[in-house]
Every structure is written in structure tokens, then in C-alpha cells.
Design a protein around this motif. Structure first.
Motif, PDB file in Angstrom:
ATOM      1  N   GLU A 195       0.869   0.079 -34.229  1.00  0.00           N
ATOM      2  CA  GLU A 195       0.830  -0.547 -35.560  1.00  0.00           C
ATOM      3  C   GLU A 195      -0.339  -1.371 -35.939  1.00  0.00           C
ATOM      4  O   GLU A 195      -0.504  -1.062 -37.472  1.00  0.00           O
ATOM      5  CB  GLU A 195       2.042  -1.660 -35.328  1.00  0.00           C
ATOM      6  CG  GLU A 195       3.242  -1.568 -35.176  1.00  0.00           C
ATOM      7  CD  GLU A 195       3.926  -0.620 -36.386  1.00  0.00           C
ATOM      8  OE1 GLU A 195       3.670  -0.971 -37.505  1.00  0.00           O
ATOM      9  OE2 GLU A 195       4.776   0.481 -35.993  1.00  0.00           O
ATOM     10  N   ILE A 196      -1.097  -1.864 -35.040  1.00  0.00           N
ATOM     11  CA  ILE A 196      -2.338  -2.333 -35.865  1.00  0.00           C
ATOM     12  C   ILE A 196      -3.371  -0.956 -36.319  1.00  0.00           C
ATOM     13  O   ILE A 196      -3.966  -1.266 -37.493  1.00  0.00           O
ATOM     14  CB  ILE A 196      -3.342  -2.979 -34.703  1.00  0.00           C
ATOM     15  CG1 ILE A 196      -2.504  -4.334 -34.347  1.00  0.00           C
ATOM     16  CG2 ILE A 196      -4.573  -3.110 -34.988  1.00  0.00           C
ATOM     17  CD1 ILE A 196      -2.953  -4.944 -32.988  1.00  0.00           C
ATOM     18  N   LEU A 197      -3.132  -0.075 -35.599  1.00  0.00           N
ATOM     19  CA  LEU A 197      -4.137   1.208 -36.133  1.00  0.00           C
ATOM     20  C   LEU A 197      -3.541   1.720 -37.528  1.00  0.00           C
ATOM     21  O   LEU A 197      -4.087   2.229 -38.235  1.00  0.00           O
ATOM     22  CB  LEU A 197      -4.134   2.280 -35.009  1.00  0.00           C
ATOM     23  CG  LEU A 197      -4.795   1.931 -33.685  1.00  0.00           C
ATOM     24  CD1 LEU A 197      -4.976   3.387 -32.907  1.00  0.00           C
ATOM     25  CD2 LEU A 197      -6.563   1.589 -34.049  1.00  0.00           C
TER      26      LEU A 197
ATOM     27  N   TYR B 131       1.607  -8.339 -34.641  1.00  0.00           N
ATOM     28  CA  TYR B 131       0.767  -7.359 -33.681  1.00  0.00           C
ATOM     29  C   TYR B 131      -0.363  -7.878 -33.309  1.00  0.00           C
ATOM     30  O   TYR B 131      -0.717  -7.421 -32.119  1.00  0.00           O
ATOM     31  CB  TYR B 131       0.878  -6.118 -34.222  1.00  0.00           C
ATOM     32  CG  TYR B 131       2.361  -5.500 -34.628  1.00  0.00           C
ATOM     33  CD1 TYR B 131       3.193  -5.172 -33.490  1.00  0.00           C
ATOM     34  CD2 TYR B 131       2.831  -5.202 -35.957  1.00  0.00           C
ATOM     35  CE1 TYR B 131       4.710  -4.795 -33.788  1.00  0.00           C
ATOM     36  CE2 TYR B 131       4.158  -4.784 -35.982  1.00  0.00           C
ATOM     37  CZ  TYR B 131       5.063  -4.736 -34.923  1.00  0.00           C
ATOM     38  OH  TYR B 131       6.191  -4.178 -35.288  1.00  0.00           O
ATOM     39  N   HIS B 132      -1.066  -8.414 -33.900  1.00  0.00           N
ATOM     40  CA  HIS B 132      -2.575  -8.669 -33.723  1.00  0.00           C
ATOM     41  C   HIS B 132      -2.348  -9.814 -32.426  1.00  0.00           C
ATOM     42  O   HIS B 132      -2.944  -9.866 -31.661  1.00  0.00           O
ATOM     43  CB  HIS B 132      -3.315  -9.317 -34.718  1.00  0.00           C
ATOM     44  CG  HIS B 132      -4.108  -8.225 -35.750  1.00  0.00           C
ATOM     45  ND1 HIS B 132      -5.060  -7.669 -35.012  1.00  0.00           N
ATOM     46  CD2 HIS B 132      -4.081  -8.041 -36.895  1.00  0.00           C
ATOM     47  CE1 HIS B 132      -5.458  -6.703 -36.162  1.00  0.00           C
ATOM     48  NE2 HIS B 132      -4.720  -6.990 -37.186  1.00  0.00           N
ATOM     49  N   GLU B 133      -1.387 -10.786 -32.540  1.00  0.00           N
ATOM     50  CA  GLU B 133      -1.291 -11.802 -31.533  1.00  0.00           C
ATOM     51  C   GLU B 133      -0.681 -11.177 -30.419  1.00  0.00           C
ATOM     52  O   GLU B 133      -1.316 -11.755 -29.155  1.00  0.00           O
ATOM     53  CB  GLU B 133      -0.334 -12.865 -32.152  1.00  0.00           C
ATOM     54  CG  GLU B 133      -0.938 -13.703 -33.329  1.00  0.00           C
ATOM     55  CD  GLU B 133       0.293 -14.466 -33.763  1.00  0.00           C
ATOM     56  OE1 GLU B 133      -0.257 -15.402 -34.439  1.00  0.00           O
ATOM     57  OE2 GLU B 133       1.455 -14.185 -33.850  1.00  0.00           O
TER      58      GLU B 133
ATOM     59  N   ASP C 280     -13.186  -2.621 -30.892  1.00  0.00           N
ATOM     60  CA  ASP C 280     -12.950  -3.797 -30.161  1.00  0.00           C
ATOM     61  C   ASP C 280     -11.242  -3.692 -29.761  1.00  0.00           C
ATOM     62  O   ASP C 280     -10.888  -4.080 -28.798  1.00  0.00           O
ATOM     63  CB  ASP C 280     -13.010  -5.150 -30.784  1.00  0.00           C
ATOM     64  CG  ASP C 280     -14.445  -5.411 -30.898  1.00  0.00           C
ATOM     65  OD1 ASP C 280     -15.275  -4.905 -30.162  1.00  0.00           O
ATOM     66  OD2 ASP C 280     -14.986  -6.020 -31.928  1.00  0.00           O
ATOM     67  N   ILE C 281     -10.538  -3.146 -30.879  1.00  0.00           N
ATOM     68  CA  ILE C 281      -8.802  -3.119 -30.643  1.00  0.00           C
ATOM     69  C   ILE C 281      -8.782  -2.181 -29.500  1.00  0.00           C
ATOM     70  O   ILE C 281      -7.892  -2.233 -28.665  1.00  0.00           O
ATOM     71  CB  ILE C 281      -8.328  -2.517 -31.850  1.00  0.00           C
ATOM     72  CG1 ILE C 281      -8.451  -3.848 -32.978  1.00  0.00           C
ATOM     73  CG2 ILE C 281      -7.006  -2.392 -31.843  1.00  0.00           C
ATOM     74  CD1 ILE C 281      -8.119  -3.346 -34.386  1.00  0.00           C
TER      75      ILE C 281
ATOM     76  N   THR D  59      -7.839  -9.669 -33.753  1.00  0.00           N
ATOM     77  CA  THR D  59      -7.340 -10.262 -35.251  1.00  0.00           C
ATOM     78  C   THR D  59      -7.514  -9.185 -36.314  1.00  0.00           C
ATOM     79  O   THR D  59      -7.838  -8.381 -36.027  1.00  0.00           O
ATOM     80  CB  THR D  59      -8.673 -11.245 -35.469  1.00  0.00           C
ATOM     81  OG1 THR D  59      -9.901 -10.772 -35.567  1.00  0.00           O
ATOM     82  CG2 THR D  59      -8.738 -12.410 -34.442  1.00  0.00           C
ATOM     83  N   GLU D  60      -7.555  -9.559 -37.510  1.00  0.00           N
ATOM     84  CA  GLU D  60      -7.558  -8.591 -38.450  1.00  0.00           C
ATOM     85  C   GLU D  60      -8.936  -8.253 -38.836  1.00  0.00           C
ATOM     86  O   GLU D  60      -9.242  -7.163 -39.547  1.00  0.00           O
ATOM     87  CB  GLU D  60      -6.799  -9.173 -40.050  1.00  0.00           C
ATOM     88  CG  GLU D  60      -7.407 -10.520 -40.394  1.00  0.00           C
ATOM     89  CD  GLU D  60      -6.842 -11.152 -41.449  1.00  0.00           C
ATOM     90  OE1 GLU D  60      -7.128 -10.659 -42.764  1.00  0.00           O
ATOM     91  OE2 GLU D  60      -6.292 -12.164 -41.481  1.00  0.00           O
TER      92      GLU D  60
END
Length: 118
Positions: free
Chosen positions: A58-60, A12-14, A26-27, A19-20
């Protein structure tokens, strides 16, 4: 390798371009940038917008390093979305190059102005 497998092997980051180690701010900025450019009302793609929104959520939730799971998605739409994403990436890279060139030009002009004043 099929495009579906390429997406399935992407985190999901890609997908979002983070990035993690990216901060929540920033996200969020990255999501807003992509959603603004990819929104269907702005000649974007519905499927890309859905993928970006899903990746953001998903990242959140802390799942940014998990591999993307694509279910109930039309394979032809994925191909078109992938091509559109590649084109958008190329346009962003060109814009970054232009920005760097403009910044260099701006610095040269500022130096000329300073030297003419002194």
C-alpha cells in the motif's frame, strides 16, 4: 477500545514504522527488517507477516497515509499479533539502547588508547 479498532485507526506508514517522507530505499529496508523478524519460518506470526506485506504494498502504491483496512481477519489472531508486535518493539528499543551504550563505551576506549599513545 478494541484491538480491531486500534488497527483500523492506524495508517500503513505507522504499521510499517515509516513516514510519508521516507525514501523508497528506507521503506524497503524497513520492510526487509520486519519481514525477516516476523517471518513464520523464523518463529514469527503469519498474520503479522501478512499485515506488514500489505502495508508495504500500500505504501509503494502511494496509500501510506490511508487507514489500514482489515478484512477477513480472525480477531484472536489480531490480538496475538498485536501483543507480538509490542514485544518486538520493546526488544528493538532495548537493542537500540544497548547499541548506544556500546558506542559510548567504544568511544571511551578509543580516547584512552589515543591518550596512552600520545
Amino acid at each position: 477500545m478494541s484491538p480491531l479498532l486500534i488497527f483500523a485507526m492506524t495508517t500503513y506508514h505507522e504499521l510499517l514504522g515509516t513516514t510519508e517522507y521516507s525514501t523508497t530505499s528506507d521503506i524497503k529496508k524497513r520492510y526487509k527488517l520486519l519481514s525477516h523478524r516476523l517471518h513464520p519460518d523464523k518463529s514469527g506470526s503469519v498474520i503479522l507477516m501478512q499485515l506488514i506485506s500489505h502495508a508495504y504494498n500500500e505504501i509503494l502504491c502511494g496509500n501510506g497515509n490511508n487507514l489500514c483496512k482489515l478484512t477477513n481477519v480472525n480477531h484472536e489472531k489480531i490480538l496475538l499479533a498485536k501483543k507480538y508486535a509490542q514485544k518486538l518493539k520493546q526488544e528493538l528499543e532495548l537493542q537500540q539502547i544497548k547499541n548506544v551504550e556500546l558506542e559510548k563505551k567504544s568511544l571511551r576506549i578509543k580516547k584512552k588508547i589515543r591518550s596512552s599513545i600520545e
